[in-house]
Design a protein around this motif. Structure first.
Motif, PDB file in Angstrom:
ATOM      1  N   ALA A 283       0.897  -1.058   0.042  1.00  0.00           N
ATOM      2  CA  ALA A 283      -0.072   0.064   0.028  1.00  0.00           C
ATOM      3  C   ALA A 283       0.753   1.146  -0.209  1.00  0.00           C
ATOM      4  O   ALA A 283       1.889   1.299   0.859  1.00  0.00           O
ATOM      5  CB  ALA A 283      -0.831   0.091   1.239  1.00  0.00           C
ATOM      6  N   SER A 284       0.569   2.203  -0.861  1.00  0.00           N
ATOM      7  CA  SER A 284       1.492   3.311  -0.932  1.00  0.00           C
ATOM      8  C   SER A 284       0.778   4.498  -1.490  1.00  0.00           C
ATOM      9  O   SER A 284      -0.481   4.397  -2.068  1.00  0.00           O
ATOM     10  CB  SER A 284       2.614   2.990  -1.862  1.00  0.00           C
ATOM     11  N   ALA A 285       1.324   5.756  -1.194  1.00  0.00           N
ATOM     12  CA  ALA A 285       0.975   7.064  -1.656  1.00  0.00           C
ATOM     13  C   ALA A 285       0.818   7.054  -3.210  1.00  0.00           C
ATOM     14  O   ALA A 285       0.107   7.625  -3.883  1.00  0.00           O
ATOM     15  CB  ALA A 285       1.677   8.058  -0.950  1.00  0.00           C
ATOM     16  N   VAL A 286       1.796   6.584  -3.941  1.00  0.00           N
ATOM     17  CA  VAL A 286       2.365   6.751  -5.131  1.00  0.00           C
ATOM     18  C   VAL A 286       2.607   5.452  -5.840  1.00  0.00           C
ATOM     19  O   VAL A 286       3.310   4.592  -5.480  1.00  0.00           O
ATOM     20  CB  VAL A 286       3.599   7.654  -5.216  1.00  0.00           C
ATOM     21  N   THR A 287       1.940   5.185  -7.043  1.00  0.00           N
ATOM     22  CA  THR A 287       2.254   4.169  -8.043  1.00  0.00           C
ATOM     23  C   THR A 287       2.843   4.593  -9.317  1.00  0.00           C
ATOM     24  O   THR A 287       2.047   5.469  -9.725  1.00  0.00           O
ATOM     25  CB  THR A 287       1.150   3.102  -8.102  1.00  0.00           C
ATOM     26  N   ARG A 288       3.956   4.258  -9.608  1.00  0.00           N
ATOM     27  CA  ARG A 288       4.482   4.842 -10.789  1.00  0.00           C
ATOM     28  C   ARG A 288       4.519   3.566 -11.927  1.00  0.00           C
ATOM     29  O   ARG A 288       4.841   2.448 -11.689  1.00  0.00           O
ATOM     30  CB  ARG A 288       5.940   5.508 -10.889  1.00  0.00           C
ATOM     31  N   SER A 289       4.571   3.915 -13.202  1.00  0.00           N
ATOM     32  CA  SER A 289       4.579   3.146 -14.165  1.00  0.00           C
ATOM     33  C   SER A 289       6.048   3.359 -14.822  1.00  0.00           C
ATOM     34  O   SER A 289       6.056   4.582 -15.438  1.00  0.00           O
ATOM     35  CB  SER A 289       3.588   3.034 -14.994  1.00  0.00           C
ATOM     36  N   ILE A 290       7.170   2.668 -15.064  1.00  0.00           N
ATOM     37  CA  ILE A 290       8.132   2.797 -15.730  1.00  0.00           C
ATOM     38  C   ILE A 290       8.392   1.841 -16.639  1.00  0.00           C
ATOM     39  O   ILE A 290       8.118   0.706 -16.561  1.00  0.00           O
ATOM     40  CB  ILE A 290       9.315   2.699 -15.118  1.00  0.00           C
ATOM     41  N   THR A 291       8.679   2.364 -18.070  1.00  0.00           N
ATOM     42  CA  THR A 291       8.809   1.498 -19.176  1.00  0.00           C
ATOM     43  C   THR A 291      10.235   1.505 -19.788  1.00  0.00           C
ATOM     44  O   THR A 291      10.481   2.737 -20.148  1.00  0.00           O
ATOM     45  CB  THR A 291       7.762   1.515 -20.217  1.00  0.00           C
ATOM     46  N   PHE A 292      11.013   0.295 -19.967  1.00  0.00           N
ATOM     47  CA  PHE A 292      12.298   0.330 -20.562  1.00  0.00           C
ATOM     48  C   PHE A 292      12.136   0.128 -22.014  1.00  0.00           C
ATOM     49  O   PHE A 292      11.481  -0.914 -22.287  1.00  0.00           O
ATOM     50  CB  PHE A 292      13.329  -0.438 -19.684  1.00  0.00           C
ATOM     51  N   GLY A 293      12.286   0.956 -22.868  1.00  0.00           N
ATOM     52  CA  GLY A 293      12.424   0.593 -24.362  1.00  0.00           C
ATOM     53  C   GLY A 293      14.008   0.917 -24.891  1.00  0.00           C
ATOM     54  O   GLY A 293      14.767   1.411 -24.285  1.00  0.00           O
ATOM     55  N   MET A 294      14.228   0.505 -26.039  1.00  0.00           N
ATOM     56  CA  MET A 294      15.629   0.846 -26.350  1.00  0.00           C
ATOM     57  C   MET A 294      15.949   2.314 -26.353  1.00  0.00           C
ATOM     58  O   MET A 294      15.534   3.333 -26.980  1.00  0.00           O
ATOM     59  CB  MET A 294      15.724   0.425 -28.059  1.00  0.00           C
ATOM     60  N   PHE A 295      16.985   2.297 -25.452  1.00  0.00           N
ATOM     61  CA  PHE A 295      17.697   3.763 -25.298  1.00  0.00           C
ATOM     62  C   PHE A 295      16.565   4.813 -24.734  1.00  0.00           C
ATOM     63  O   PHE A 295      16.931   6.061 -24.808  1.00  0.00           O
ATOM     64  CB  PHE A 295      18.149   4.336 -26.609  1.00  0.00           C
TER      65      PHE A 295
END
Ligand code: C2O
Ligand code: CU
Length: 425
Positions: A283-295
């Motif tokens: 449980a958290s205040a903030v959920t982030r979405s991070i996506t790695f793609g080429m460079f």
């Protein structure tokens, strides 16, 4: 400094710390203050990054460049409770891959109370820096065009700078502490005739040993393992094939070193319990979405002037880190360590502190990331050094108060940023 060193049986002119390859092992205890005068004797800017350590980003500062000929004192207190295996290497954007490949890396051991556990004290301990290298005319081979996409791997796979050394082991219990200090090489480690008993990850000891036949170590990652020598004799440490997605790798197990055991210890006890770790709630205040793609990270290349994410000191954030494309990318964040909650929906089997994890193609890894201890501006990135240099890096700013206004910068799916700002070829 540039220095001649003997590496893999030949003389080579490498970039070194204090003339050594790998650099000297720094040993320090929790709570102690490290004061390190760093002088840049290269012909170009460099700096130091203390990979994995919980340090103020104003000190462990990836935006700082130390010009040739200049010195800087790095000074910080090693936090209580932070025992583990870390490493240091340069971190100037655009120069990381070349300087790291040319030899700049060393291990840091932080000792703590749990290292005094009788079983651990009885073990014979070795720090093992895994690093590959290719030479041309006695110097590190320059990067080829394909290296900037695949990540550069060297032909010589070295153990503490040596090719296939023999290690005489005189105690029945062995503690091996591995650092993958390679630019891009992944290791899948196997020891003939013996399982690994994993006792620690990037961020220090885990609660109790976990047995594995093979151990994957991605660039930047560390592992602390015990080996109970089953009998006297010679056992090879092998790097077995691992496919990191489209990049040609080894096809046969590759011997890295030989352990020569003069005692055996089937009766030797492994520790039952090492430490008690805090379990972070999801449980958290903030959920982030991070996506790695080429460079790119979330569609954008690194810009040191831009803040990509703003967090609040004291929050435990949940990050869902995903990867598109068909290559593995090791995610790494500075200053703050995290616990993996789940991988592709599967809960993590045990609690562990990490700062570097592999993202396989289309993986989604959920991690809990406490933004504790220090406010400031730092980075997270892909730890394939060439990918980081080409822009797979983003800026996280942690703000001290709760009152600060914007939670996240607006992002506008900009295009045309797929190319690196500088041409490294
Ligand atoms: Cu080992 Cu930002 O790096
Ligand atoms: Cu990458």
């Amino acid at each position: 400094m540039l220095a001649w060193v003997r590496v893999g049986g030949v003389q080579a002119q490498l970039l070194t710390y204090n003339g050594l390859f790998p650099g000297p092992v720094i040993r320090i205890r929790e709570g102690e203050r490290l004061r390190l005068r760093f002088t840049n004797r290269l012909q170009e800017p460099t700096n130091l990054h203390f990979h994995g350590m919980h340090i103020d980003p104003a000190v462990d500062n990836p935006f700082l460049e130390i010009p040739p000929g200049e010195s800087l004192v790095y000074e910080f207190v090693v936090p209580e409770g932070s025992a583990g295996l870390f490493w240091y290497h340069p971190h100037v954007h655009g120069l990381l891959a070349r300087q790291l490949f040319a030899g700049l890396a060393g291990a840091i051991v932080v000792e703590g109370p749990a290292d005094a556990t009788p079983e651990l004290r009885a073990a014979e301990e070795h720090v093992i820096v895994l690093k590959d290298l290719s030479l041309r005319d006695g110097r590190p081979e320059p990067h080829k065009a394909t290296d900037w996409a695949d990540g550069k791997e060297g032909e010589m796979v070295l153990v503490n700078g040596r090719a296939q050394p023999v290690l005489d082991v005189t105690r029945p219990l062995l503690r091996l502490r591995f650092v993958n200090a390679s630019n891009a090489r992944f290791y899948k480690l196997k020891l003939e005739g013996h399982p690994w008993h994993l006792i620690g990850t990037d961020g220090g000891l885990i609660e109790k040993p976990v047995a594995y036949d093979e151990l994957i170590l991605v660039p930047g990652e560390r592992a602390d393992v015990l080996v109970r020598l089953e009998r006297q004799g010679e056992f090879r440490l092998l790097n077995v094939p691992y496919s990191r997605g489209g990049v040609p790798g080894i096809t046969e197990p590759q011997p890295l070193m030989t352990l020569r055991a003069t005692t055996a210890g089937r009766a030797v006890k492994l520790p039952e319990r090492l430490v008690t770790l805090e379990r972070l709630a999801s449980a958290s205040a903030v959920t982030r979405s991070i996506t790695f793609g080429m460079f790119l990270i979330n569609g954008l290349p690194f810009d040191p002037q831009r803040v990509d994410f703003i967090g609040q000191l004291g929050d435990v954030e949940v990050w869902e880190i995903g990867s598109v494309g068909d290559m593995d990318h090791p995610f790494h964040i500075h200053t703050y360590s995290f616990q993996v909650l789940s991988r592709n929906g599967v809960p993590e089997p045990f609690v562990a502190w990490r700062d570097t994890i592999d993202l396989r193609p289309r993986d989604v890894v959920r991690v809990a990331l406490p933004l504790r201890g220090f406010a400031g501006r730092t980075v997270f990135h892909c730890h394939i050094a060439e990918h980081a240099d080409r822009g797979m890096m983003a800026v996280l700013e942690v703000r001290p108060g709760r009152q600060a206004t914007p939670i996240e910068q607006p992002r506008n799916g900009q295009s045309g940023h797929g190319q690196p700002k500088e041409d490294h070829r």
